[in-house]
Design an enzyme around this catalytic site. Sequence first.
Site, PDB file in Angstrom:
ATOM      1  N   ASP A  44       0.844  -1.202   0.000  1.00  0.00           N
ATOM      2  CA  ASP A  44       0.000   0.000   0.000  1.00  0.00           C
ATOM      3  C   ASP A  44       0.885   1.261   0.000  1.00  0.00           C
ATOM      4  O   ASP A  44       0.681   2.186  -0.804  1.00  0.00           O
ATOM      5  CB  ASP A  44      -0.881  -0.059   1.256  1.00  0.00           C
ATOM      6  CG  ASP A  44      -2.055   0.900   1.238  1.00  0.00           C
ATOM      7  OD1 ASP A  44      -2.309   1.508   0.189  1.00  0.00           O
ATOM      8  OD2 ASP A  44      -2.724   1.017   2.281  1.00  0.00           O
ATOM      9  N   SER A 129      -3.334  -9.707   1.975  1.00  0.00           N
ATOM     10  CA  SER A 129      -3.426 -10.226   3.355  1.00  0.00           C
ATOM     11  C   SER A 129      -2.249 -11.115   3.770  1.00  0.00           C
ATOM     12  O   SER A 129      -2.188 -11.532   4.929  1.00  0.00           O
ATOM     13  CB  SER A 129      -4.726 -11.000   3.617  1.00  0.00           C
ATOM     14  OG  SER A 129      -5.827 -10.125   3.731  1.00  0.00           O
ATOM     15  N   GLY A 131       0.910 -10.414   3.979  1.00  0.00           N
ATOM     16  CA  GLY A 131       2.028  -9.701   4.601  1.00  0.00           C
ATOM     17  C   GLY A 131       1.690  -9.338   6.037  1.00  0.00           C
ATOM     18  O   GLY A 131       1.514 -10.209   6.892  1.00  0.00           O
TER      19      GLY A 131
HETATM   20  P1  ADP Z   1      -1.451  -6.981   3.912  1.00  0.00           P
HETATM   21  O1  ADP Z   1      -1.602  -5.922   4.970  1.00  0.00           O
HETATM   22  O2  ADP Z   1      -2.714  -7.149   3.073  1.00  0.00           O
HETATM   23  O3  ADP Z   1      -0.919  -8.257   4.437  1.00  0.00           O
HETATM   24  P2  ADP Z   1       1.178  -6.171   2.874  1.00  0.00           P
HETATM   25  O4  ADP Z   1       1.475  -4.976   2.056  1.00  0.00           O
HETATM   26  O5  ADP Z   1       1.743  -6.238   4.242  1.00  0.00           O
HETATM   27  O6  ADP Z   1      -0.427  -6.325   2.860  1.00  0.00           O
HETATM   28  O7  ADP Z   1       1.663  -7.451   2.122  1.00  0.00           O
HETATM   29  C1  ADP Z   1       1.025  -8.035   1.014  1.00  0.00           C
HETATM   30  C2  ADP Z   1       2.075  -8.701   0.157  1.00  0.00           C
HETATM   31  O8  ADP Z   1       2.652  -7.704  -0.702  1.00  0.00           O
HETATM   32  C3  ADP Z   1       3.247  -9.286   0.923  1.00  0.00           C
HETATM   33  O9  ADP Z   1       3.531 -10.568   0.366  1.00  0.00           O
HETATM   34  C4  ADP Z   1       4.387  -8.303   0.679  1.00  0.00           C
HETATM   35  O10 ADP Z   1       5.655  -8.914   0.707  1.00  0.00           O
HETATM   36  C5  ADP Z   1       4.059  -7.865  -0.719  1.00  0.00           C
HETATM   37  N1  ADP Z   1       4.661  -6.624  -1.218  1.00  0.00           N
HETATM   38  C6  ADP Z   1       5.194  -5.570  -0.532  1.00  0.00           C
HETATM   39  N2  ADP Z   1       5.627  -4.612  -1.377  1.00  0.00           N
HETATM   40  C7  ADP Z   1       5.359  -5.066  -2.645  1.00  0.00           C
HETATM   41  C8  ADP Z   1       5.565  -4.550  -3.965  1.00  0.00           C
HETATM   42  N3  ADP Z   1       6.141  -3.366  -4.170  1.00  0.00           N
HETATM   43  N4  ADP Z   1       5.162  -5.308  -5.025  1.00  0.00           N
HETATM   44  C9  ADP Z   1       4.584  -6.501  -4.850  1.00  0.00           C
HETATM   45  N5  ADP Z   1       4.342  -7.034  -3.623  1.00  0.00           N
HETATM   46  C10 ADP Z   1       4.730  -6.333  -2.549  1.00  0.00           C
END
Ligand code: ADP
Length: 186
Positions: A44, A129, A131
């Site tokens: 995000d 979800s 991460g």
């Molecule tokens: P959530 O709160 O829904 O779990 P997160 O952002 O913490 O969302 O994580 C969701 C997934 O996105 C995780 O596997 C994380 O490693 C991944 N992620 C983080 N940054 C990026 C990016 N720039 N591109 C693709 N995936 C990403």
Amino acid sequence: MDEADAWQVAGCRIELTIGDITRERVDAIANAANSALRGGGGVDGAIHAAAGPGLLDELRRDHPDGTPTGSAVATAGHALEARWVIHAVGPIWRGGAHGEPELLASAYRSSLRLADELGAASIAFPAISLGIYGYPMEAGARVALATVRDHLRGPSRLRIVRFVLRDASYPAFRDALSELRGEARG
Ligand code: ADP
């Protein structure tokens, strides 16, 4: 990309890749948003940083109350290559007995419906979800891929659904893809 990373379902190719979703040249990218829709950490934060401040302005203006878990809203892509961002709100994992699988499926389903309504031919998803929200990787990958498969078996204009993953979630998606492909072959 080798064959283990792709699955043709009806007229659409589901692809798995490792990378940074903010750099994807697709019609729409999905964001793993929180229900306030005010930006956050993880993917995000990366999407907001790459899109620029207009993204947050649009969310504040059009979605002042956010959106519930399991739903999704669309905005413009602003400085991103993608034309649209679909902000999907997955569940926080609370042990699995609080409707998490259905809420995760609903976040993907809502995003895919929005993409079709917008006329997108290609969409990229992060591992919603999986991460900070703590959803177990193997189970979450299966929900993600099964929901995409089910959507594509109905009417859809999507031609590419790409999961853009980090190293940590990629093996879970690869295993889930081969499992579901095996089931489809009978
Ligand atoms: P959530 O709160 O829904 O779990 P997160 O952002 O913490 O969302 O994580 C969701 C997934 O996105 C995780 O596997 C994380 O490693 C991944 N992620 C983080 N940054 C990026 C990016 N720039 N591109 C693709 N995936 C990403």
